[in-house]
Design an enzyme around this catalytic site. Structure first.
Site, PDB file in Angstrom:
ATOM      1  N   SER A 153     -25.726  -4.204  -3.857  1.00 21.92           N
ATOM      2  CA  SER A 153     -24.617  -4.038  -2.925  1.00 21.92           C
ATOM      3  C   SER A 153     -25.134  -3.458  -1.627  1.00 21.92           C
ATOM      4  O   SER A 153     -26.178  -2.793  -1.598  1.00 21.92           O
ATOM      5  CB  SER A 153     -23.564  -3.096  -3.521  1.00 21.92           C
ATOM      6  N   TYR A 185     -21.985   5.292  -7.705  1.00 17.54           N
ATOM      7  CA  TYR A 185     -22.094   3.824  -7.711  1.00 17.54           C
ATOM      8  C   TYR A 185     -23.138   3.363  -6.697  1.00 17.54           C
ATOM      9  O   TYR A 185     -23.975   2.506  -7.000  1.00 17.54           O
ATOM     10  CB  TYR A 185     -20.731   3.222  -7.379  1.00 17.54           C
ATOM     11  N   LYS A 242     -26.784   1.229  -7.225  1.00 18.10           N
ATOM     12  CA  LYS A 242     -27.126  -0.012  -6.544  1.00 18.10           C
ATOM     13  C   LYS A 242     -28.449   0.114  -5.786  1.00 18.10           C
ATOM     14  O   LYS A 242     -29.185  -0.861  -5.647  1.00 18.10           O
ATOM     15  CB  LYS A 242     -25.989  -0.426  -5.606  1.00 18.10           C
TER      16      LYS A 242
END
Length: 273
Positions: free
Chosen positions: A164, A177, A181
């Site tokens: 991401s 999160y 990534k």
């Protein structure tokens, strides 16, 4: 100069046949995790349209059945099974399904991810970190570890991790999160030289804001979108199919000299660590 270039292409069978055809992945078997919606389903669709037999999966049987039916209506060869990539028995079942139903494995697209936390990173708990790292990072590695021997039997393969833009620019309230990534960027670089000797390429794609259900909290927030639009050259939210096309390219022979790389598909955002 251009006359010389065209002459070179016309006499070079490799250069002359490099356009990605609709059957460029014919005979290949592709496992795509978390592939009943969003980027995962888009990747399965593009891979299938280019000739691959795709194995789709999700935690819920109803979602799997719906995705399989949708892809079959497009004359795509598809097999589906339930899989929670955070569970070892489910990962093994997914691989075994591909072997039993399709005869081998050539491609792994590791797309599964979770985000159970939204807020100040200092408020995140050990349980949050365990969940995010187990699914987003550790399962991606363990799935790769499972498929490598089967790719080797077929002379090589391709692994693509879905990271991401948050891996480069941590998003507010998405700290854990974002860190997971970033870890996929490092996993890509670590695995690529190890697996190159087996003719297995390992690459990564880092999407920007894409119009999926998973990221709906972002693209449905007008203030968030306006802020991101200031950083992009293409002034719109991306579509899942645009990421699916990048993934298909990385899995194809058109990318045969690419490994250890992350392709950022962000609409022109400046991405660097």
């Amino acid at each position: 100069m251009w006359r010389s270039v065209f002459r070179c292409i016309s006499v070079n069978p490799v250069l002359g046949q490099r356009g990605m055809s609709h059957s460029c992945l014919a005979g290949k078997v592709a496992i795509v995790t978390a592939s009943t919606d969003g980027i995962g389903l888009a990747a399965a669709r593009v891979l299938g349209r280019r000739g691959a037999h795709v194995v789709v999966s999700s935690r819920r049987r109803a979602n799997v059945d719906r995705a399989v039916a949708a892809l079959q209506r497009e004359d795509i060869r598809v097999t589906g099974t339930t899989c929670n990539v955070g569970k070892s028995q489910d990962r093994e079942k997914l691989v075994q399904t591909a072997l039993d139903q399709c005869g081998g494995i050539d491609i792994l697209v590791s797309n599964a991810a979770v985000n159970p936390f939204f807020g100040n990173i200092l408020d995140s708990t050990e349980a949050v970190w365990d969940k995010i790292l187990d699914v987003n990072v550790k399962a991606a590695f363990l799935m790769t570890q499972l498929v490598v021997p089967h790719m080797e039997k077929r002379g090589g393969g391709s692994v693509v991790f879905v990271s991401s833009v948050a891996g480069y620019q941590p998003m507010p309230a998405l700290g854990p999160y974002s860190v997971s990534k970033t870890a996929l960027l490092g996993l890509t670089r670590a695995l690529a030289p190890e697996l190159a000797q087996s003719n297995i390429r390992v690459n990564c794609v880092a999407p920007g804001i894409i119009k999926t259900q998973f990221s709906s909290a972002l693209w449905q927030n007008k203030e968030v979108v306006e802020e991101f639009m200031k950083q992009t050259s293409i002034k719109r939210v991306g579509e899942p199919e645009e990421i699916g096309g990048v993934i298909a390219f990385l899995c194809s022979e058109d990318a045969s000299y690419i490994t250890g790389e992350t392709v950022t598909a962000t609409g022109g955002m400046n991405c660097r660590l």
